[in-house]
Scaffold this motif. Structure first.
Motif, PDB file in Angstrom:
ATOM      1  N   UNK A   1      30.466  15.857   1.429  1.00 52.01           N
ATOM      2  CA  UNK A   1      31.024  14.648   0.814  1.00 52.01           C
ATOM      3  C   UNK A   1      32.540  14.698   0.759  1.00 52.01           C
ATOM      4  N   UNK A   2      33.084  15.855   0.429  1.00 52.06           N
ATOM      5  CA  UNK A   2      34.540  16.015   0.337  1.00 52.06           C
ATOM      6  C   UNK A   2      35.168  16.045   1.724  1.00 52.06           C
ATOM      7  N   UNK A   3      34.569  16.825   2.620  1.00 47.21           N
ATOM      8  CA  UNK A   3      35.133  16.996   3.962  1.00 47.21           C
ATOM      9  C   UNK A   3      35.144  15.688   4.735  1.00 47.21           C
ATOM     10  N   UNK A   4      34.016  14.989   4.762  1.00 50.73           N
ATOM     11  CA  UNK A   4      33.903  13.797   5.601  1.00 50.73           C
ATOM     12  C   UNK A   4      34.750  12.633   5.088  1.00 50.73           C
ATOM     13  N   UNK A   5      35.097  12.683   3.810  1.00 47.85           N
ATOM     14  CA  UNK A   5      35.939  11.620   3.252  1.00 47.85           C
ATOM     15  C   UNK A   5      37.421  11.931   3.362  1.00 47.85           C
ATOM     16  N   UNK A   6      37.760  13.130   3.816  1.00 49.95           N
ATOM     17  CA  UNK A   6      39.165  13.550   3.847  1.00 49.95           C
ATOM     18  C   UNK A   6      39.879  12.918   5.041  1.00 49.95           C
TER      19      UNK A   6
ATOM     20  N   UNK B   1      17.627  17.269  11.224  1.00 50.14           N
ATOM     21  CA  UNK B   1      17.678  16.388  10.052  1.00 50.14           C
ATOM     22  C   UNK B   1      19.066  16.389   9.427  1.00 50.14           C
ATOM     23  N   UNK B   2      19.624  17.565   9.242  1.00 51.08           N
ATOM     24  CA  UNK B   2      20.965  17.656   8.646  1.00 51.08           C
ATOM     25  C   UNK B   2      21.993  17.029   9.576  1.00 51.08           C
TER      26      UNK B   2
ATOM     27  N   UNK C   1      25.821  12.661  11.109  1.00 51.88           N
ATOM     28  CA  UNK C   1      26.152  11.609  12.070  1.00 51.88           C
ATOM     29  C   UNK C   1      26.169  10.236  11.380  1.00 51.88           C
ATOM     30  N   UNK C   2      25.195  10.041  10.495  1.00 54.38           N
ATOM     31  CA  UNK C   2      25.136   8.778   9.749  1.00 54.38           C
ATOM     32  C   UNK C   2      26.376   8.605   8.890  1.00 54.38           C
TER      33      UNK C   2
END
Length: 276
Positions: free
Chosen positions: A250-255, A268-269, A274-275
């Motif tokens: 959550x933190x990484x992908x929003x940075x 699955x992960x 990707x989503x």
């Protein structure tokens, strides 16, 4: 400052040791196993060149010997993920501007250490925390990781040497740059070699990395960090965190400086990543 077209040592596959009765490698491996089982490991995270202990200790057990406690690792929080990102970004400029042959030398040194004084340690950690036998650990944690490090240096030189064709009166040139930001490496429980390869291959090309290993692979991940530190890897280039996957992602992908992901794990992960 000297210049030249540098050729790296030609890589060859690391030979498998056989661990026959009475052999030196068998004796060294038994000693490492006994040492790890008799001690209580206290494994911190590694952020910006500093060992980070949170006091929130999680026990490590061999999958084949649940009652035995090998030691504990210090679990981190989202704040530690942010610190690791900051450390990676701080180290980025100096690292990506380091001459490629100097970066390469660090990882070649790491390969030599794994082939020599760290071989028994990386194999013992893999056997104890990932339930591999001596031959499986030798193939994975020692030989394959050593091969990754040495061959990746060779592959990097091949990438750098690829240049466009120039027409008459022109000189077309291409420079390879690191990504614009930090790389997030998420590594699996089952292969120590993959765990070592994902952060180091990105770093070799001038990137700085936040590395989150599987919780059940933390013991051998820490040995890998020991090797990299002794090899001369600068502070902040690879930052090792033991944090929850969902919170970390959550933190990484929003940075805004998230530049890339290097991942081995479940489909699955991956679909969730990707989503996002």
């Amino acid at each position: 400052m000297s210049t030249g077209f540098f050729k790296v040592p030609v890589p060859v596959n690391e030979p498998n040791l056989m661990y026959a009765p009475g052999s030196a490698e068998r004796t060294a491996l038994k000693a490492a196993l006994n040492q790890f089982k008799s001690e209580s490991a206290d494994l911190p995270m590694f952020i910006g060149g500093k060992e980070v202990r949170t006091g929130k200790k999680i026990a490590m057990h061999p999958p084949h010997e649940h009652k035995h406690v090998l030691g504990h690792y210090h679990a981190g929080t989202g704040e530690h993920v942010k610190q690791a990102i900051d450390a990676a970004l701080k180290a980025k400029k100096q690292w990506e501007n380091m001459p490629w042959e100097h970066r390469s030398a660090i990882f070649l040194k790491a390969a030599d250490l794994l082939a020599g004084p760290y071989r028994a340690r990386i194999n013992a950690a893999t056997m104890l925390c990932q339930s591999k036998n001596a031959f499986q650990a030798e193939i994975d944690a020692a030989c394959e990781l050593i091969d990754f490090l040495r061959y990746n240096v060779q592959f990097a030189t091949e990438i750098y040497s690829q240049q466009p064709v120039s027409s008459k009166g022109m000189w077309n040139r291409m420079e390879q740059r690191a990504l614009e930001g930090f790389v997030f490496a998420i590594t699996p429980f089952n292969f120590t070699a993959i765990a070592g390869n994902l952060p180091t291959s990105a770093a070799l090309m001038g990137n700085t990395v936040v590395w989150k290993p599987s919780n059940t692979q933390i013991f051998s991940a820490w040995v890998i960090m020991d090797v990299l530190r002794e090899s001369g890897l600068p502070d902040g280039v690879i930052n090792l965190v033991y944090t929850l996957g969902a919170e970390t992602g959550k933190i990484v992908f929003a940075h805004p400086d998230f530049a890339g992901i290097h991942f081995t794990g479940s489909t699955e992960v991956f679909h969730e990543f990707w989503k996002t």
